[in-house]
Design a protein around this motif. Structure first.
Motif, short mmCIF file in Angstrom:
data_model
loop_
_atom_site.label_atom_id
_atom_site.label_comp_id
_atom_site.label_asym_id
_atom_site.label_seq_id
_atom_site.Cartn_x
_atom_site.Cartn_y
_atom_site.Cartn_z
N LEU A 187 12.96 10.49 37.22
CA LEU A 187 11.56 9.90 37.34
C LEU A 187 10.81 9.19 38.12
N ALA A 188 11.49 8.11 39.12
CA ALA A 188 10.64 6.95 40.31
C ALA A 188 10.45 7.96 41.12
N ASP A 189 11.40 9.18 42.12
CA ASP A 189 11.72 9.70 43.16
C ASP A 189 10.23 10.56 43.13
N ALA A 190 9.73 11.00 41.64
CA ALA A 190 9.37 12.38 41.74
C ALA A 190 8.01 11.50 41.87
N LEU A 191 7.45 10.66 41.09
CA LEU A 191 6.69 9.91 41.55
C LEU A 191 6.05 9.42 43.36
N ARG A 192 6.86 9.12 43.83
CA ARG A 192 7.42 8.97 44.97
C ARG A 192 7.19 10.35 45.78
N THR A 193 8.16 11.84 45.12
CA THR A 193 7.80 12.87 46.11
C THR A 193 6.28 13.27 45.58
N ALA A 194 5.05 12.88 44.81
CA ALA A 194 3.98 13.11 44.17
C ALA A 194 3.25 11.91 45.45
N GLU A 195 3.55 11.46 45.95
CA GLU A 195 2.51 10.00 46.45
C GLU A 195 2.43 9.45 45.96
N MET A 196 2.66 9.36 44.29
CA MET A 196 2.31 7.85 43.37
C MET A 196 2.53 6.66 42.89
N GLU A 197 2.15 5.66 43.00
CA GLU A 197 2.89 4.60 42.74
C GLU A 197 3.74 4.34 41.50
N GLY A 198 4.89 3.82 41.68
CA GLY A 198 5.88 3.85 40.75
C GLY A 198 5.11 2.98 39.16
N CYS A 199 5.57 3.68 38.30
CA CYS A 199 5.40 2.67 37.44
C CYS A 199 5.55 1.47 36.91
N HIS A 200 4.31 -0.01 36.02
CA HIS A 200 4.15 -1.33 36.32
C HIS A 200 4.86 -1.38 34.55
N ASP A 201 5.30 -2.16 34.46
CA ASP A 201 5.61 -2.43 32.51
C ASP A 201 4.16 -2.73 32.29
N ASP A 202 3.14 -2.92 32.73
CA ASP A 202 1.65 -3.43 31.65
C ASP A 202 0.88 -2.22 31.56
N GLU A 203 2.09 -0.98 32.06
CA GLU A 203 1.71 0.63 32.41
C GLU A 203 1.02 0.98 30.15
N PRO A 204 0.52 1.20 29.76
CA PRO A 204 0.64 2.56 28.42
C PRO A 204 1.33 3.68 28.99
N ILE A 205 2.83 3.50 29.82
CA ILE A 205 3.80 4.70 29.96
C ILE A 205 4.88 4.10 29.27
N VAL A 206 5.67 4.24 28.10
CA VAL A 206 7.05 4.03 27.32
C VAL A 206 8.09 5.21 28.25
N VAL A 207 8.68 5.29 28.46
CA VAL A 207 10.18 5.82 28.99
C VAL A 207 11.71 5.93 28.42
N LEU A 208 11.84 5.99 27.52
CA LEU A 208 12.70 6.24 26.69
C LEU A 208 14.04 7.43 27.26
N ASN A 209 15.97 6.47 27.34
CA ASN A 209 16.68 7.21 28.01
C ASN A 209 17.72 6.71 26.59
N PRO A 210 17.88 7.50 25.70
CA PRO A 210 19.30 7.83 24.82
C PRO A 210 19.94 8.43 25.99
N LYS A 211 21.44 7.68 25.79
CA LYS A 211 22.69 8.00 27.13
C LYS A 211 23.12 8.48 25.99
N ARG A 212 24.15 10.05 25.17
CA ARG A 212 23.99 10.78 25.55
C ARG A 212 22.59 11.78 25.56
N HIS A 213 23.18 11.63 23.95
CA HIS A 213 21.22 12.70 23.41
C HIS A 213 20.31 11.55 22.21
N VAL A 214 19.49 11.68 22.12
CA VAL A 214 19.06 11.14 21.37
C VAL A 214 19.31 10.94 19.39
N GLU A 215 20.65 11.79 19.46
CA GLU A 215 21.39 11.92 18.47
C GLU A 215 22.10 10.84 18.81
N THR A 216 22.39 10.00 19.44
CA THR A 216 23.51 8.93 19.75
C THR A 216 22.53 8.10 18.95
#
Length: 138
Positions: free
Chosen positions: A46-75
């Motif tokens: 996801l960070a690489d996708a922002l870099r490819t789009a020439e955008m700054e990475g996300c910061h903790d104080d931004e209203p952007i939430v990334v939820l990344n369950p390992k393996r699935h959300v059912e876990t």
């Protein structure tokens, strides 16, 4: 599906950032399963996708939430229901019922309260996600 999320991510981050100051509030929530990858690998993609789009990475104080369950959300759902889980097993079947999802959500709400800790059945990726969950206003 991940490719679609990864491709849309820069566009949605930009839309969220653009709406700040124009609206009372904005919030972008991204949920992307790690599947058989690592959660770190998904975050890097996801960070690489922002870099490819020439955008700054996300910061903790931004209203952007990334939820990344390992393996699935059912876990996460199974863990929140008090079941011991690992992050390699596929817990998609049987699908959780609506009542199970509601109960899991109630447990998650308790685990994300101030000064609360995740329960003993929390998986590593669920425990790591608690700060992200706390960004979501109640």
């Amino acid at each position: 599906l991940f490719r679609s999320v990864r491709n849309q991510y820069p566009l949605q981050v930009q839309a969220c950032r653009s709406s700040l100051g124009k609206r009372k509030s904005a919030l972008l929530i991204v949920v992307i399963d790690a599947d058989t990858e690592t959660t770190r690998r998904r975050a890097t993609q996801l960070a690489d996708a922002l870099r490819t789009a020439e955008m700054e990475g996300c910061h903790d104080d931004e209203p952007i939430v990334v939820l990344n369950p390992k393996r699935h959300v059912e876990t996460w759902i199974r863990a929140l229901l008090g079941n011991s889980v690992d992050e390699e097993t596929d817990y998609k079947n049987p699908e959780p019922t609506a009542n199970e999802i509601r109960n899991a959500a109630l447990t998650l709400h308790q685990w994300t309260r101030p000064n609360a800790s995740p329960g003993p059945t929390s998986s590593p990726s669920l425990t790591e996600s608690i700060p992200e969950w706390k960004k979501i206003p109640s």
